[in-house]
Design a protein around this motif. Structure first.
Motif, PDB file in Angstrom:
ATOM      1  N   TYR A 117      53.635  79.749  35.375  1.00 24.96           N
ATOM      2  CA  TYR A 117      53.744  79.579  36.825  1.00 24.96           C
ATOM      3  C   TYR A 117      52.801  80.526  37.533  1.00 24.96           C
ATOM      4  O   TYR A 117      52.605  81.660  37.112  1.00 24.96           O
ATOM      5  CB  TYR A 117      55.185  79.837  37.281  1.00 24.96           C
ATOM      6  CG  TYR A 117      56.156  78.940  36.558  1.00 24.96           C
ATOM      7  CD1 TYR A 117      56.362  77.638  36.970  1.00 24.96           C
ATOM      8  CD2 TYR A 117      56.830  79.387  35.434  1.00 24.96           C
ATOM      9  CE1 TYR A 117      57.227  76.802  36.297  1.00 24.96           C
ATOM     10  CE2 TYR A 117      57.695  78.552  34.750  1.00 24.96           C
ATOM     11  CZ  TYR A 117      57.885  77.272  35.189  1.00 24.96           C
ATOM     12  OH  TYR A 117      58.730  76.442  34.509  1.00 24.96           O
ATOM     13  N   PHE A 118      52.225  80.045  38.631  1.00 24.60           N
ATOM     14  CA  PHE A 118      51.360  80.859  39.465  1.00 24.60           C
ATOM     15  C   PHE A 118      51.599  80.452  40.913  1.00 24.60           C
ATOM     16  O   PHE A 118      51.285  79.327  41.296  1.00 24.60           O
ATOM     17  CB  PHE A 118      49.889  80.659  39.087  1.00 24.60           C
ATOM     18  CG  PHE A 118      48.937  81.472  39.923  1.00 24.60           C
ATOM     19  CD1 PHE A 118      48.824  82.838  39.727  1.00 24.60           C
ATOM     20  CD2 PHE A 118      48.176  80.871  40.910  1.00 24.60           C
ATOM     21  CE1 PHE A 118      47.954  83.589  40.493  1.00 24.60           C
ATOM     22  CE2 PHE A 118      47.303  81.607  41.673  1.00 24.60           C
ATOM     23  CZ  PHE A 118      47.188  82.975  41.471  1.00 24.60           C
ATOM     24  N   LYS A 119      52.212  81.350  41.672  1.00 23.62           N
ATOM     25  CA  LYS A 119      52.571  81.089  43.071  1.00 23.62           C
ATOM     26  C   LYS A 119      53.407  79.812  43.135  1.00 23.62           C
ATOM     27  O   LYS A 119      54.431  79.713  42.484  1.00 23.62           O
ATOM     28  CB  LYS A 119      51.337  81.044  43.952  1.00 23.62           C
ATOM     29  CG  LYS A 119      50.613  82.384  44.001  1.00 23.62           C
ATOM     30  CD  LYS A 119      49.475  82.378  44.971  1.00 23.62           C
ATOM     31  CE  LYS A 119      48.795  83.754  44.961  1.00 23.62           C
ATOM     32  NZ  LYS A 119      47.691  83.836  45.853  1.00 23.62           N
ATOM     33  N   ASN A 120      52.975  78.817  43.899  1.00 19.17           N
ATOM     34  CA  ASN A 120      53.766  77.591  44.038  1.00 19.17           C
ATOM     35  C   ASN A 120      53.286  76.485  43.092  1.00 19.17           C
ATOM     36  O   ASN A 120      53.619  75.321  43.293  1.00 19.17           O
ATOM     37  CB  ASN A 120      53.716  77.089  45.484  1.00 19.17           C
ATOM     38  CG  ASN A 120      52.324  76.646  45.899  1.00 19.17           C
ATOM     39  OD1 ASN A 120      51.334  77.047  45.293  1.00 19.17           O
ATOM     40  ND2 ASN A 120      52.248  75.835  46.926  1.00 19.17           N
ATOM     41  N   GLN A 121      52.528  76.850  42.069  1.00 18.96           N
ATOM     42  CA  GLN A 121      51.994  75.851  41.146  1.00 18.96           C
ATOM     43  C   GLN A 121      52.456  76.110  39.718  1.00 18.96           C
ATOM     44  O   GLN A 121      52.872  77.202  39.364  1.00 18.96           O
ATOM     45  CB  GLN A 121      50.468  75.833  41.212  1.00 18.96           C
ATOM     46  CG  GLN A 121      49.976  75.411  42.588  1.00 18.96           C
ATOM     47  CD  GLN A 121      48.524  75.042  42.582  1.00 18.96           C
ATOM     48  OE1 GLN A 121      47.955  74.676  41.564  1.00 18.96           O
ATOM     49  NE2 GLN A 121      47.906  75.123  43.743  1.00 18.96           N
ATOM     50  N   VAL A 122      52.363  75.055  38.928  1.00 17.30           N
ATOM     51  CA  VAL A 122      52.692  75.128  37.508  1.00 17.30           C
ATOM     52  C   VAL A 122      51.387  75.024  36.733  1.00 17.30           C
ATOM     53  O   VAL A 122      50.524  74.207  37.068  1.00 17.30           O
ATOM     54  CB  VAL A 122      53.632  73.965  37.108  1.00 17.30           C
ATOM     55  CG1 VAL A 122      53.981  74.026  35.635  1.00 17.30           C
ATOM     56  CG2 VAL A 122      54.897  73.971  37.962  1.00 17.30           C
ATOM     57  N   ILE A 123      51.225  75.865  35.735  1.00 20.55           N
ATOM     58  CA  ILE A 123      50.034  75.800  34.883  1.00 20.55           C
ATOM     59  C   ILE A 123      50.442  75.153  33.568  1.00 20.55           C
ATOM     60  O   ILE A 123      51.354  75.626  32.891  1.00 20.55           O
ATOM     61  CB  ILE A 123      49.447  77.205  34.644  1.00 20.55           C
ATOM     62  CG1 ILE A 123      49.023  77.811  35.982  1.00 20.55           C
ATOM     63  CG2 ILE A 123      48.270  77.138  33.671  1.00 20.55           C
ATOM     64  CD1 ILE A 123      48.631  79.257  35.910  1.00 20.55           C
ATOM     65  N   LEU A 124      49.796  74.041  33.237  1.00 20.86           N
ATOM     66  CA  LEU A 124      50.134  73.289  32.031  1.00 20.86           C
ATOM     67  C   LEU A 124      49.001  73.336  31.019  1.00 20.86           C
ATOM     68  O   LEU A 124      47.822  73.294  31.378  1.00 20.86           O
ATOM     69  CB  LEU A 124      50.432  71.830  32.372  1.00 20.86           C
ATOM     70  CG  LEU A 124      51.629  71.539  33.268  1.00 20.86           C
ATOM     71  CD1 LEU A 124      51.767  70.050  33.503  1.00 20.86           C
ATOM     72  CD2 LEU A 124      52.905  72.111  32.681  1.00 20.86           C
ATOM     73  N   LYS A 125      49.400  73.372  29.766  1.00 22.72           N
ATOM     74  CA  LYS A 125      48.477  73.292  28.632  1.00 22.72           C
ATOM     75  C   LYS A 125      48.875  72.070  27.830  1.00 22.72           C
ATOM     76  O   LYS A 125      50.061  71.824  27.598  1.00 22.72           O
ATOM     77  CB  LYS A 125      48.609  74.567  27.776  1.00 22.72           C
ATOM     78  CG  LYS A 125      47.792  74.543  26.505  1.00 22.72           C
ATOM     79  CD  LYS A 125      46.335  74.825  26.821  1.00 22.72           C
ATOM     80  CE  LYS A 125      45.530  74.961  25.549  1.00 22.72           C
ATOM     81  NZ  LYS A 125      44.858  73.745  25.158  1.00 22.72           N
ATOM     82  N   PHE A 126      47.893  71.277  27.413  1.00 21.26           N
ATOM     83  CA  PHE A 126      48.152  70.042  26.688  1.00 21.26           C
ATOM     84  C   PHE A 126      47.609  70.113  25.267  1.00 21.26           C
ATOM     85  O   PHE A 126      46.560  70.723  25.018  1.00 21.26           O
ATOM     86  CB  PHE A 126      47.516  68.852  27.416  1.00 21.26           C
ATOM     87  CG  PHE A 126      48.004  68.674  28.822  1.00 21.26           C
ATOM     88  CD1 PHE A 126      49.317  68.316  29.080  1.00 21.26           C
ATOM     89  CD2 PHE A 126      47.153  68.876  29.891  1.00 21.26           C
ATOM     90  CE1 PHE A 126      49.764  68.152  30.375  1.00 21.26           C
ATOM     91  CE2 PHE A 126      47.583  68.708  31.194  1.00 21.26           C
ATOM     92  CZ  PHE A 126      48.899  68.344  31.443  1.00 21.26           C
ATOM     93  N   LYS A 127      48.280  69.438  24.364  1.00 24.17           N
ATOM     94  CA  LYS A 127      47.892  69.392  22.955  1.00 24.17           C
ATOM     95  C   LYS A 127      46.508  68.759  22.806  1.00 24.17           C
ATOM     96  O   LYS A 127      46.237  67.692  23.347  1.00 24.17           O
ATOM     97  CB  LYS A 127      48.926  68.586  22.176  1.00 24.17           C
ATOM     98  CG  LYS A 127      48.648  68.497  20.699  1.00 24.17           C
ATOM     99  CD  LYS A 127      49.729  67.707  20.000  1.00 24.17           C
ATOM    100  CE  LYS A 127      49.469  67.628  18.508  1.00 24.17           C
ATOM    101  NZ  LYS A 127      50.503  66.830  17.842  1.00 24.17           N
ATOM    102  N   GLY A 128      45.627  69.439  22.054  1.00 23.05           N
ATOM    103  CA  GLY A 128      44.313  68.896  21.737  1.00 23.05           C
ATOM    104  C   GLY A 128      43.266  69.079  22.825  1.00 23.05           C
ATOM    105  O   GLY A 128      42.120  68.686  22.646  1.00 23.05           O
ATOM    106  N   LEU A 129      43.648  69.647  23.967  1.00 23.80           N
ATOM    107  CA  LEU A 129      42.699  69.894  25.055  1.00 23.80           C
ATOM    108  C   LEU A 129      42.554  71.399  25.181  1.00 23.80           C
ATOM    109  O   LEU A 129      43.371  72.061  25.813  1.00 23.80           O
ATOM    110  CB  LEU A 129      43.205  69.263  26.358  1.00 23.80           C
ATOM    111  CG  LEU A 129      43.507  67.757  26.288  1.00 23.80           C
ATOM    112  CD1 LEU A 129      44.106  67.260  27.583  1.00 23.80           C
ATOM    113  CD2 LEU A 129      42.257  66.971  25.924  1.00 23.80           C
TER     114      LEU A 129
END
Length: 170
Positions: free
Chosen positions: A56-68
């Motif tokens: 999480y960063f401020k009002n956003q979600v940071i996502l990591k995806f498989k293979g990227l």
């Protein structure tokens, strides 16, 4: 009813390891931690992405995806929408509905006068506000409170409202 429900919009990339910042359009951003996958829709194609990391960063979600795993893999994701299948959604409480189910709903007064079609929902701090547009293009702002919203019939695609004094200039 919509089969896919929007849970966020990719705003930008984050760092160089293939992460993206997402503006959540769900009531509970921490719900991304419970999701295994999302459907990325860039307006042309949809693809299933498997979530491997959530921060999480401020009002956003940071996502990591498989293979990227690098910036080049995700730089074209900007402004793409993220969806989930309805069966993966958090169940609604009593008197709650998914926004996707409310859009394009016919709105009528308790006297039976057709006010228009619900075209947008603004999520404010106190309560949501429904934007209803009539056939001439005039828009009405209806507060999503129990005093105004009398009934929501998903099967009939119809919402019945009580017009409080001063709310509309019919």
């Amino acid at each position: 009813m919509e089969e896919l429900l929007r849970v966020g919009v990719v705003t930008t990339t984050h760092g160089v390891r293939g992460e993206v910042k997402v503006f959540p359009t769900t009531d509970d951003p921490t719900r991304f931690e419970e999701l295994d996958e999302v459907i990325l829709d860039n307006g042309k194609v949809q693809q299933i992405l498997h979530i491997t990391g959530v921060k999480y960063f401020k009002n956003q979600v940071i996502l990591k995806f498989k293979g990227l795993d690098n910036l080049n893999d995700v730089e074209n994701f900007r402004q793409s929408e993220l969806y989930i299948h309805r069966e993966d959604a958090v169940p609604c409480e009593e008197d709650e509905n998914y926004i996707a189910d409310l859009l394009d709903m016919k709105v009528v007064t308790e006297e039976g006068t057709v006010l228009g079609t619900l075209v947008q929902v603004y999520e404010t701090g106190a309560n949501d506000v429904y934007i209803v547009k009539n056939e001439t293009g005039k828009e009405y702002m209806i507060p999503a409170i129990k005093d105004c919203i009398l009934d929501v019939d998903l099967e009939a695609n119809r919402m019945t409202i009580h017009v409080m004094p001063g709310l509309l200039d019919l």
